[in-house]
Design an enzyme around this catalytic site. Structure first.
Site, short mmCIF file in Angstrom:
data_model
loop_
_atom_site.label_atom_id
_atom_site.label_comp_id
_atom_site.label_asym_id
_atom_site.label_seq_id
_atom_site.Cartn_x
_atom_site.Cartn_y
_atom_site.Cartn_z
CG ASP A 32 -2.53 0.66 1.13
OD1 ASP A 32 -2.60 1.89 0.52
OD2 ASP A 32 -2.32 1.74 2.46
CE LYS B 229 -6.75 26.86 1.76
NZ LYS B 229 -7.73 27.79 2.98
#
Length: 1005
Positions: free
Chosen positions: A366, A497
């Site tokens: 993973d 942002k």
């Protein structure tokens, strides 16, 4: 003509039913519940988007479909598990040995009215060994058998439901398909739910995808794949923000989580390579013992022995071939290695998995939390036209390169104010800033820590307090921006942002070249190019802009965003990008290189985006080339170029046939699978196993549990790993560090080497135990070595030295070898047998007979007098048997001499085993190179000797048929012990210098 009777469908037995359920669980979820218009869905499920189901309809559906719960798999009773533990593998051989001992004792009693205490005691000891090792193995295995219990802890208890237009609270198990449910932050989703209304609703899907980033849920279908779309929230995942309402579309076992749970619980783990090797060894040793017993049994009948004696001979030969102490030796050796691995952060749950990791030739890892640090970190800044590497170290030495440059202060001011994250409680010393706890979004937390490190504007909390927030527009999926307005000394500042493209389209100017310039098309392309380059590295990018507002917008201006902002949100100044990534662990790159050097293929299998997965794979060394195949083109007829690496997305994988997947796994050494589902991870593991690979799988989430269970060895994370993944795995990395796997691989290879050494050591004494039986039968001499003496060698004196080999350090080339091929490189080979039996074993047998004949000679029986003497020797009523010098011996005196010889023979074997264990320290290296640093072995040789002394010289040991012998009996065997060690040193010298010579071909095991 009468109608032909229709054949009734065959009723499936329990095993077939289980296999059918397993196949159903393996199938990908195919549904259109999330794609059809909501009115079509309501009509299909007979529900209402405002009023929900009626109480009557809900009760009716509950009676038809059952509770909204996970169906537990059928549990095997604990006593059955224990019985299987003590009757499988090598234990079965010991049961056979014990049974034969009892049969021999019964024959002696029935036909000769004699109680055979030797065989009865041997049978009792064998049963005791089986029971003790069985209890130990059962305890180890029982700790990992509660997978469904772990899933049960993830299921919520209550849910808010609307039925007949009334909101009520019900048990989650009472939910049915079509129910209208309310969900809010902090809840666990009670079923698979299609969202109909939402307000800033975010969920943590890490249990499904393995990725921790909160995901927005809306009523818009964004993907035909139900795992990728935004309008479905999944059973047992967590709501982390906002509120939502939705219709239940799947319950219980039919949910995505239900399929994962069912698949995990019903998968049968693969038999470990070590178990296969021990079964093979048991088969060989049984076949050898039976053949040898039959040959000499038939020969004894042909010679003229009664059938009773011949039957006893057969049983004696078979039992002599059984290495009574080997099962305990293997179990304790694995336990020793497991404890050593635990000290290195590898917790082993299944003892046989210790060796499996050493045999592994493919690791499916993973990404998040295993290869990476599982924490978002600022990695690059783009401002004033330049890309800058962010310094996240405590000393901020490299940060000096940019903290004093124009434009950085503007970007940091914007990032500080446009940030909702905050530090929690008391902070630890500044040298641990990256470990400070933060409340807020992972990306904002990373930016806040970076700001705290730079301290350009001082304490970020104090700076925000000094510039009060007047209004805020939170981030939403439509605008993809977040803005806030703050009070300055004389006016107000708007900071914003968001997604780079949304930020750039709202900007009119840009701070570049130490000045503010018009954002021309050329400059816009420069920004977009920088954004593309950072995105290609797998980084998440946020754009920042600001605007000092006109005098009209003062501190007292009534700012509002409802229904629309009453202030300008365009014409801003672009100030730069901040890119973030979950960075690789610093030690992973070297670990991957070590794996490749050791011949192990490392494959990344992740739920993350292909671009991010590919970037991390290149950074850690899983992909080492720019020649990367597009999996979608792999089977294109016009595509004839084969590249060095390949990235396969879950969408592409879903379209591949089994043989196509196998071809990819076989063809490429560098592979990344991205956006994979739990079922697809399982398919990858099964594909690798079809290609005869030994597969290790790492994972931390519930989504990894099917693959962990199916792998040859499943490796879960100890810190970030879910309870389900830990229950499914065979081993747990307590530090969540991929580099710890290298330790496990080295220890696994070492234990395989050391088990070979232990088996050579144990088998060598088998010849010295078997040869006396054969001489007893064939040459009719008094029994040179008794059953109790054999038993003491196997389960007392030999035990500790055999176990001590598990402590032997690895030989220098252990991580440079290719992984062993289980079909060729077996635990026990012909070469091993040849060395143990025909070289070391023969020398030990010669030592034993040398001492035996010398003692008999000392007492008056020359060798030529002993041959053919057994019938008279064992006749209890002959009390005047003459030796070579005419002295008469009674039956009791003869037996005392026989037991003295048996004790001396045992002493000779023990002394020879000193040389044997030293010879077995290495397979290739000289003992002069390996050294004598294994103090467990040094002490075990001393204990072995003390045990032999105890058996020989302790008073009343005559009851166990041990009699004292002189010091010279020890000295007689000493040259043979030295010869064993010298011979083996010469053998290994020849192997090292003449790798194609006789000793390599015939004795290198």
């Amino acid at each position: 003509m009468g109608k032909k009777k229709e054949a009734k469908p065959r009723k499936l037995n329990r095993k077939d039913q289980s296999l059918k359920r397993l196949e159903n669980f393996k199938k990908e979820i195919v549904t259109d519940h999330h794609t059809v218009p909501i009115d079509v869905l309501c009509s299909r499920l007979e529900t209402d988007i405002e009023r929900g189901l009626s109480q009557y309809k809900a009760r009716q559906l509950f009676m038809e479909t059952g509770p909204n719960a996970l169906t537990p798999s059928r549990k095997t009773p604990e006593y059955i598990k224990f019985i299987k533990t003590i009757t499988e593998g090598f234990s079965l051989l010991l049961w056979i040995g014990a049974s034969l001992c009892i049969i021999a004792a019964v024959i002696e009693y029935v036909y000769r009215k004699k109680v055979d205490t030797d065989n009865l005691l041997l049978a009792a000891v064998l049963v005791l060994i089986i029971i003790m090792t069985g209890i130990f193995m059962y305890y180890q295995q029982n700790k990992s058998s509660k997978i469904m219990d772990s899933f049960a802890t993830m299921i919520p208890q209550k849910a808010e439901v609307i039925r007949d237009g009334q909101q009520i609270t019900v048990n989650v198990k009472d939910l049915v398909v079509g129910d209208l449910v309310d969900m809010k932050f902090g809840d666990r989703i009670p079923a698979d739910v299609r969202i109909t209304k939402s307000q800033g609703f975010k969920v943590d899907n890490s249990s499904i995808t393995g990725e921790n980033e909160p995901l927005l849920r809306t009523n818009q279908c964004t993907n035909e794949n139900i795992l990728e779309t935004r309008n479905v929230a999944f059973f047992s995942t967590n709501a982390v923000e906002g509120t939502a309402q939705g219709i239940v579309i799947m319950c219980g076992d039919h949910t995505v989580m239900g399929k994962i749970a069912g698949l995990t619980a019903r998968l049968h783990p693969s038999i470990t390579p070590l178990a296969r090797e021990l079964n093979r060894f048991m088969t060989i040793i049984t076949f050898w013992a039976v053949i040898l017993g039959i040959i000499f049994g038939v020969a004894s009948i042909a010679i003229g022995y009664p059938w009773i004696d011949s039957a006893l001979f057969i049983i004696g030969i078979i039992v002599s071939n059984v290495p009574e102490g080997l099962l305990a030796t293997v179990t304790l050796s694995l336990t020793v290695t497991a404890k050593k691995m635990a000290l290195k952060n590898c917790l082993v749950k299944n003892l046989e998995a210790v060796e499996t990791l050493g045999s592994t030739n493919v690791v499916c890892s993973d990404k998040t939390g295993t290869l990476t640090q599982n924490k978002m970190t600022v990695c690059h800044l783009w401002y004033n036209g330049d890309v800058v590497q962010a310094d996240i170290s405590e000393d901020q030495y490299d940060a000096r390169k940019y903290t004093e440059t124009p434009g950085f202060d503007i970007l940091i001011r914007c990032a500080t104010l446009c940030n909702r994250a905050e530090f929690i409680n008391t902070r630890t010393p500044r040298k641990y800033i990256m470990k400070w706890e933060v409340r807020g979004d992972a990306s904002e937390a990373a930016i806040l820590k970076f700001i705290e490190l730079t301290r350009l504007e001082g304490d970020p909390d104090e700076f925000r307090k000094a510039h009060k927030k007047l209004i805020e527009l939170p981030f939403n999926s439509t605008s993809k921006i977040q803005l806030s307005i703050h009070a300055l000394a004389n006016n107000c500042l708007m900071v914003m942002k968001g997604a780079p493209e949304r930020i750039l389209e709202r900007c009119k100017t840009i701070f570049i070249n130490d000045d503010v310039e018009e954002l021309s098309d050329e400059l816009r392309q420069t920004c977009e190019k920088a954004c593309f380059e950072l995105a290609a590295r797998g980084e998440r990018i946020l754009g920042f802009c600001d605007m000092e507002m006109k005098d009209t917008y003062t501190y007292s201006y009534p700012f509002t965003i409802d229904p629309l902002p009453n202030f300008p949100t365009e014409g801003l100044r672009f100030v730069g990008f901040i890119s973030l990534i979950d960075p690789p662990r610093p030690e992973v790159h070297n670990a991957v290189e070590t794996c490749k050097t050791a011949g192990i293929k490392v494959i990344m299998v992740t739920g993350d985006h292909p671009v991010t997965a590919k970037a991390i794979a290149k950074e850690v060394g899983i992909i080492t080339t720019d020649s990367i195949e597009d999996a979608a083109l792999f089977y294109n007829a016009d595509h004839d170029e084969t590249k060095d690496a390949i990235v396969v997305s879950g969408t592409t994988l879903r379209e591949l046939q089994q043989d196509e997947l196998d071809a990819i796994l076989y063809t490429y050494n560098e592979i990344v699978f991205a956006r994979t589902s739990p079922t697809q991870k399982l398919q990858i593991v099964e594909g690798l196993q079809r290609l005869k690979n030994i597969v290790a799988v790492t994972g931390d989430g519930v989504n990894d549990s099917p693959a962990l269970k199916k792998a040859d060895i499943g490796i879960a994370m100890g810190i970030s790993g879910s309870e389900v993944s830990q229950q499914s795995a065979d081993m747990i990395l307590m530090d969540d560090n991929f580099a710890s796997i290298i330790t496990g691989i080295e220890e696994g290879r070492k234990i395989f080497d050391n088990l070979k050494k232990s088996i050579v050591y144990v088998l060598a004494s088998n010849i010295a135990e078997l040869a006396p039986c054969l001489m007893f039968i064939v040459c009719n001499i008094p029994l040179p070595l008794g059953i109790l003496a054999i038993l003491c060698i196997d389960v007392l004196t030999d035990m500790l030295p055999a176990i001590s080999l598990a402590y032997e350090k690895a030989e220098s080339d252990i991580m440079k070898r290719t992984p062993r091929n289980p079909n060729v490189d077996n635990l026990v080979t012909f070469r091993l047998y040849f060395l143990a039996y025909c070289h070391i074993g023969v020398l030990e047998a010669c030592a034993g007979f040398f001492v035996y004949f010398l003692i008999m000679y000392e007492y008056g029986f020359k060798p030529n007098r002993l041959f053919g003497l057994r019938p008279e020797w064992d006749t209890y009523y002959i009390n005047d048997l003459e030796d070579s010098y005419g002295q008469e011996w009674s039956y009791e005196e003869r037996k005392q001499l026989e037991y003295t010889c048996s004790t001396a023979f045992m002493i000779a074997v023990v002394v020879c085993q000193w040389g044997d264990v030293l010879a077995c320290k290495t397979r290739l290296n000289s003992i002069m190179v390996q050294g004598m640093t294994n103090w467990f072995m040094n002490v075990s040789i001393l204990i072995e000797t003390l045990l032999a002394i105890f058996l020989t010289y302790t008073p009343y040991m005559s009851y166990l048929k041990f009699y004292p012998v002189g010091l010279h009996c020890w000295l007689y065997a000493l040259p043979f012990s030295g010869l064993i060690l010298l011979f083996d040193e010469y053998r290994k010298f020849c192997i090292r210098n003449y790798p194609r010579g006789y000793f390599y071909r015939e004795t290198y095991y």
